[in-house]
Design an enzyme around this catalytic site. Structure first.
Site, short mmCIF file in Angstrom:
data_model
loop_
_atom_site.label_atom_id
_atom_site.label_comp_id
_atom_site.label_asym_id
_atom_site.label_seq_id
_atom_site.Cartn_x
_atom_site.Cartn_y
_atom_site.Cartn_z
N ASP A 67 0.93 -1.18 0.01
CA ASP A 67 -0.01 0.01 -0.04
C ASP A 67 0.97 1.11 0.12
OD1 ASP A 67 -2.20 -1.61 0.26
OD2 ASP A 67 -2.31 -1.52 2.38
N1 URA Z 1 -1.17 -6.00 3.90
C1 URA Z 1 -1.76 -4.82 3.93
O1 URA Z 1 -2.84 -4.48 4.56
N2 URA Z 1 -1.08 -3.79 3.30
C2 URA Z 1 0.08 -4.07 2.53
O2 URA Z 1 0.89 -2.95 2.06
C3 URA Z 1 0.58 -5.44 2.56
C4 URA Z 1 -0.03 -6.51 3.10
#
Ligand code: URA
Length: 240
Positions: free
Chosen positions: A105
């Site tokens: 993310d």
């Molecule tokens: N899980 C999440 O919620 N975000 C990420 O970036 C990676 C795994």
């Protein structure tokens, strides 16, 4: 398989195809010990010893980079509005066809591999291959030790999706270390949400047996050897 000398030089160095041509015409390149001035000479990178400015070019078909992703950049090759992880590659490491092997993310930090090897990325990301991805999640409060059992049983997300079993260990200071081998959208955040916690920061620290280097600052990239890149398919050390 044989390929053009200028194409090979530009694929293995930071030189553009045009600059590779100039280097060849400028007698800076040898093939099999002889200076070669023909930009279109056909070479076999597996068999021919090729040098540029006296340095042997060790042939690596694909590139693998370890990025310590900072917050605020998106895991994409291009984006009309946001800075991408590809924008972080320094000029001397740029190559055509590099993409992030998986997504973190925008606000997630830590280990992300950039590569031009589609097969490798596919193998690493397929849930069927069971490649472990380990994260440190900082939560809005101290997690209860029961998160370990909950992750082991397999958490059901709010939309009914059932996650495969994972591992979670409390690490103090509101943190938990979590290992999963799937990559569903916002998976770690949604798993903790299902248990009543909010993730306030998330960092990926390991894929398989490949760990994030302590020496690599946020936003920094270093090339991996093929052997290092393949460590993602090795079993990680057990959590202590
Ligand atoms: N899980 C999440 O919620 N975000 C990420 O970036 C990676 C795994």
């Amino acid at each position: 398989m044989k390929e053009r000398l200028d194409k090979f030089i530009s694929s293995q160095t930071a030189l553009s195809r045009r600059d590779a041509g100039k280097a060849i015409r400028g007698k800076r390149v040898t093939v099999g010990g002889e200076v070669c001035c023909a930009v279109d000479a056909k070479v076999d990178p597996d068999a021919d010893r090729i040098t540029l400015d006296g340095q042997a070019l060790t042939y690596q078909k694909n590139v693998y980079y370890l990025l310590n992703k900072p917050a605020g950049v998106v895991s994409a090759t291009e984006d009309s509005a946001e800075r991408t992880v590809i924008d972080l590659i320094p000029p001397d490491l740029r190559r055509d066809g590099i993409f992030p092997a998986g997504r973190l993310d925008k606000d997630t930090t830590g280990l992300l591999i950039l590569t031009d090897d589609g097969e490798y990325a596919h193998r690493m990301l397929s849930p069927k291959k069971h490649v472990d991805k380990t994260y440190v999640a900082t939560l809005d409060r101290e997690p209860d030790a029961s998160i370990g059992d909950a992750f082991q049983k397999g958490i059901t997300l709010s939309d009914g999706t059932v996650c495969q079993p994972g591992q979670a260990v409390c690490r103090g200071n509101h943190r938990a270390e979590v290992t999963i081998h799937e990559g569903k959208y916002h998976q770690v955040k949604r798993m903790f949400a299902a248990l009543g916690y909010k993730v306030v920061a998330l960092e990926r620290i390991r894929i398989g047996a490949l760990s994030l280097d302590d020496s690599l600052g946020h936003g920094e990239i270093r090339p991996l050897t093929k052997a290092e890149a393949m460590q993602v398919f090795d079993t990680k050390p057990e959590p202590y």
